[in-house]
Design an enzyme around this catalytic site. Structure first.
Site, PDB file in Angstrom:
ATOM      1  N   MET A  43       0.608  -0.970   0.157  1.00 38.27           N
ATOM      2  CA  MET A  43       0.046  -0.189  -0.137  1.00 38.27           C
ATOM      3  C   MET A  43       0.988   1.477   0.334  1.00 38.27           C
ATOM      4  O   MET A  43       0.178   2.414   0.732  1.00 38.27           O
ATOM      5  CB  MET A  43      -0.842   0.199   1.198  1.00 38.27           C
ATOM      6  CG  MET A  43      -2.159  -1.030   1.179  1.00 38.27           C
ATOM      7  SD  MET A  43      -3.388  -0.751   2.009  1.00 38.27           S
ATOM      8  CE  MET A  43      -2.860  -0.803   3.803  1.00 38.27           C
ATOM      9  N   LEU A  46       6.639   2.650   1.740  1.00 36.10           N
ATOM     10  CA  LEU A  46       7.504   1.872   1.427  1.00 36.10           C
ATOM     11  C   LEU A  46       8.217   2.176   2.457  1.00 36.10           C
ATOM     12  O   LEU A  46       8.786   3.197   2.792  1.00 36.10           O
ATOM     13  CB  LEU A  46       8.377   1.783  -0.213  1.00 36.10           C
ATOM     14  CG  LEU A  46       7.361   1.862  -1.150  1.00 36.10           C
ATOM     15  CD1 LEU A  46       7.902   1.013  -2.003  1.00 36.10           C
ATOM     16  CD2 LEU A  46       5.772   0.453  -0.762  1.00 36.10           C
ATOM     17  N   GLY A  49      10.986  -3.298   5.632  1.00 38.24           N
ATOM     18  CA  GLY A  49      10.463  -4.071   5.424  1.00 38.24           C
ATOM     19  C   GLY A  49       9.633  -4.670   3.791  1.00 38.24           C
ATOM     20  O   GLY A  49      10.230  -5.581   3.567  1.00 38.24           O
ATOM     21  N   HIS A  50       9.222  -3.644   3.195  1.00 32.00           N
ATOM     22  CA  HIS A  50       8.719  -3.411   2.132  1.00 32.00           C
ATOM     23  C   HIS A  50       9.875  -3.797   1.308  1.00 32.00           C
ATOM     24  O   HIS A  50      10.482  -4.983   0.152  1.00 32.00           O
ATOM     25  CB  HIS A  50       8.266  -2.395   1.797  1.00 32.00           C
ATOM     26  CG  HIS A  50       6.796  -2.052   2.306  1.00 32.00           C
ATOM     27  ND1 HIS A  50       6.599  -0.803   2.793  1.00 32.00           N
ATOM     28  CD2 HIS A  50       6.055  -2.715   2.060  1.00 32.00           C
ATOM     29  CE1 HIS A  50       6.060  -0.984   3.049  1.00 32.00           C
ATOM     30  NE2 HIS A  50       4.557  -1.857   2.797  1.00 32.00           N
ATOM     31  N   GLN A  74     -10.333  -2.755   1.989  1.00 32.86           N
ATOM     32  CA  GLN A  74      -9.573  -3.619   2.648  1.00 32.86           C
ATOM     33  C   GLN A  74      -9.987  -2.053   4.421  1.00 32.86           C
ATOM     34  O   GLN A  74      -9.301  -3.186   5.648  1.00 32.86           O
ATOM     35  CB  GLN A  74      -8.551  -3.938   2.805  1.00 32.86           C
ATOM     36  CG  GLN A  74      -7.288  -2.725   2.765  1.00 32.86           C
ATOM     37  CD  GLN A  74      -6.060  -3.622   2.817  1.00 32.86           C
ATOM     38  OE1 GLN A  74      -6.146  -4.325   1.486  1.00 32.86           O
ATOM     39  NE2 GLN A  74      -4.819  -3.565   3.611  1.00 32.86           N
ATOM     40  N   GLY A 160       4.708 -10.404   3.880  1.00 32.64           N
ATOM     41  CA  GLY A 160       5.479 -10.325   4.809  1.00 32.64           C
ATOM     42  C   GLY A 160       4.858 -10.833   6.158  1.00 32.64           C
ATOM     43  O   GLY A 160       3.884 -11.016   6.523  1.00 32.64           O
ATOM     44  N   GLN A 161       5.767 -11.673   6.897  1.00 31.13           N
ATOM     45  CA  GLN A 161       4.812 -12.910   8.414  1.00 31.13           C
ATOM     46  C   GLN A 161       4.813 -11.257   9.499  1.00 31.13           C
ATOM     47  O   GLN A 161       3.871 -12.002   9.949  1.00 31.13           O
ATOM     48  CB  GLN A 161       6.069 -12.658   9.062  1.00 31.13           C
ATOM     49  CG  GLN A 161       6.118 -14.331   9.713  1.00 31.13           C
ATOM     50  CD  GLN A 161       5.649 -16.086   8.847  1.00 31.13           C
ATOM     51  OE1 GLN A 161       4.494 -15.585   8.833  1.00 31.13           O
ATOM     52  NE2 GLN A 161       6.377 -16.107   8.425  1.00 31.13           N
ATOM     53  N   GLN A 166      -2.811 -12.710   7.230  1.00 26.56           N
ATOM     54  CA  GLN A 166      -2.824 -12.260   5.815  1.00 26.56           C
ATOM     55  C   GLN A 166      -2.334 -13.048   4.871  1.00 26.56           C
ATOM     56  O   GLN A 166      -2.671 -13.463   3.948  1.00 26.56           O
ATOM     57  CB  GLN A 166      -2.207 -10.141   5.836  1.00 26.56           C
ATOM     58  CG  GLN A 166      -2.327  -9.851   3.880  1.00 26.56           C
ATOM     59  CD  GLN A 166      -2.069  -9.034   4.233  1.00 26.56           C
ATOM     60  OE1 GLN A 166      -2.888  -7.926   4.252  1.00 26.56           O
ATOM     61  NE2 GLN A 166      -0.650  -8.576   3.629  1.00 26.56           N
ATOM     62  N   ARG A 200       2.021   2.457   9.082  1.00 28.33           N
ATOM     63  CA  ARG A 200       1.665   3.085  10.433  1.00 28.33           C
ATOM     64  C   ARG A 200       2.651   3.654  11.115  1.00 28.33           C
ATOM     65  O   ARG A 200       2.017   4.342  12.554  1.00 28.33           O
ATOM     66  CB  ARG A 200       0.839   2.670  10.681  1.00 28.33           C
ATOM     67  CG  ARG A 200      -0.534   2.107   9.404  1.00 28.33           C
ATOM     68  CD  ARG A 200      -1.803   1.527  10.380  1.00 28.33           C
ATOM     69  NE  ARG A 200      -2.990   1.323   9.354  1.00 28.33           N
ATOM     70  CZ  ARG A 200      -3.139   0.509   8.733  1.00 28.33           C
ATOM     71  NH1 ARG A 200      -2.639  -1.057   8.659  1.00 28.33           N
ATOM     72  NH2 ARG A 200      -4.139   0.122   7.666  1.00 28.33           N
TER      73      ARG A 200
HETATM   74  P1  AMP Z   1       1.262  -3.582   3.322  1.00 24.36           P
HETATM   75  O1  AMP Z   1       1.990  -1.919   2.660  1.00 24.36           O
HETATM   76  O2  AMP Z   1       1.736  -2.789   4.656  1.00 24.36           O
HETATM   77  O3  AMP Z   1       0.380  -3.716   2.978  1.00 24.36           O
HETATM   78  O4  AMP Z   1       2.394  -4.106   2.837  1.00 24.36           O
HETATM   79  C1  AMP Z   1       3.252  -4.893   2.157  1.00 24.36           C
HETATM   80  C2  AMP Z   1       3.481  -5.718   2.515  1.00 24.36           C
HETATM   81  O5  AMP Z   1       5.028  -5.794   3.168  1.00 24.36           O
HETATM   82  C3  AMP Z   1       2.741  -7.293   3.305  1.00 24.36           C
HETATM   83  O6  AMP Z   1       2.714  -8.790   2.888  1.00 24.36           O
HETATM   84  C4  AMP Z   1       3.011  -6.600   4.578  1.00 24.36           C
HETATM   85  O7  AMP Z   1       2.650  -7.750   5.707  1.00 24.36           O
HETATM   86  C5  AMP Z   1       4.798  -6.435   4.488  1.00 24.36           C
HETATM   87  N1  AMP Z   1       5.913  -5.959   5.756  1.00 24.36           N
HETATM   88  C6  AMP Z   1       4.730  -4.808   6.183  1.00 24.36           C
HETATM   89  N2  AMP Z   1       5.793  -4.508   7.135  1.00 24.36           N
HETATM   90  C7  AMP Z   1       6.759  -5.466   6.956  1.00 24.36           C
HETATM   91  C8  AMP Z   1       7.898  -5.503   7.961  1.00 24.36           C
HETATM   92  N3  AMP Z   1       8.040  -4.883   9.107  1.00 24.36           N
HETATM   93  N4  AMP Z   1       8.827  -7.097   7.847  1.00 24.36           N
HETATM   94  C9  AMP Z   1       9.151  -7.936   6.214  1.00 24.36           C
HETATM   95  N5  AMP Z   1       6.975  -7.537   5.981  1.00 24.36           N
HETATM   96  C10 AMP Z   1       6.641  -6.636   6.159  1.00 24.36           C
END
Ligand code: AMP
Length: 296
Positions: A43, A46, A49-50, A74, A160-161, A166, A200
């Protein structure tokens, strides 16, 4: 609509696609050249983690697509859809540096051209944990991921874990609907104090970021207790609650110890279990989890 820019570091020409046709054409050309296509759905806003997902994709794939789409379906009423950060230029820079081949950043009407009457719902797995307080959330997630998989057609998609429910749900959707791709789940990237990195976290003050480290400390407490042979989930959850109570402003939504595959609460901590926590710090909702193998 398509634009392109070369990364000064990697020399990679990254394409920005905003329509279905343009992203499909890029993937079609990559596949025609025999390339394995990896998709990282995000989303935006970035962070590292991304980037870890992009790096995992780069190891296994020859053509990496990152989607950036703040998915309205969502978010529940009163959630942060409007205020969710959308720093597209900064995101594109991060993708370019990571060697991404194409970014798919559609406008909402591209993904939802009219009233959406078709939804993908994964039963059972979406009911506990975050499903309780966010009705409709996972239906939005699975529907948008199904759309992204249909639009992009990746060989592999990376999640991501950090958002474990999800990831489990999407894996199940892919299996149950015979979708022709592989789902790879990557470890959670954390701040040095243990706080799981999240878009967030931007909403948190410096003090709240320090306080939020208690979430990971509570998960570590659980790991210690299971390693010491404690098997009663109530006892473990009680101790975890004591850790979180050290931050009086933290409101605990749930602490759950669940089977790693079914996400059902366990009566006894044995085998592979997932310990999941959701809290509120001020108006920000934070989630985290770890996997523990408690043996038999
Ligand atoms: P989001 O943009 O928050 O929807 O996240 C996109 C992807 O990045 C999802 O698969 C998340 O689980 C993964 N993600 C978010 N934060 C982390 C993190 N700290 N470590 C690993 N993956 C992450």
């Amino acid at each position: 609509m398509l634009s392109a820019a070369r990364c000064p570091l990697t020399g990679v020409i990254m394409k920005l696609a905003k329509t279905l046709e343009s992203v499909r054409a890029l993937v079609k050309a990559a596949k025609a050249a025999g390339k394995k296509v990896g998709l990282v759905p995000t989303m935006g806003a970035l962070h590292v983690g991304h980037v870890s997902l992009m790096a995992a994709a780069a190891k296994e794939c020859d053509f990496i697509v990152v989607s950036i789409f703040v998915n309205p379906t969502q978010f529940g009423p009163g959630e942060d859809f409007e205020k969710y950060p959308r720093p597209l230029e900064a995101d594109l820079k991060i993708c370019r540096k990571a060697g991404v081949d194409a970014v798919f950043a559609p406008a909402p009407h591209v993904i939802y051209p009219g009233e959406n009457l078709t939804w993908v719902t994964v039963e059972k797995l979406t009911e506990p944990l975050c499903g309780r307080s966010r009705p409709g959330h996972f239906r939005g997630v699975t529907t948008v991921c199904a759309k992204l998989f249909n639009i992009v057609g990746p060989d592999v998609a990376y999640f991501g874990q950090k958002d474990a429910q999800q990831a489990v749900t999407i894996k199940r959707m892919v299996r149950d609907l015979n979708m022709p791709l592989e789902i790879v789940v990557c470890p959670t990237v954390r701040e040095p104090n243990g706080l799981a990195i999240s878009s967030r976290n931007q909403y948190l003050s410096e003090q709240q970021k320090k306080d939020a480290a208690k979430i990971f400390q509570s998960l570590e407490k659980c790991r210690e207790m299971t390693a010491a042979g404690v098997t009663d989930p109530r006892q473990i959850i009680g101790e975890m609650r004591n850790v979180l109570k050290q931050v009086p402003s933290m409101e605990v939504e749930y602490i759950s110890i669940v089977d790693a595959e079914t996400l059902e609460s366990v009566e006894k901590v044995a085998g592979r279990v997932r310990i999941a926590v959701a809290v509120r710090l001020g108006s920000t909702r934070l989630i985290d989890n770890i996997l523990v193998d408690a043996g038999r």
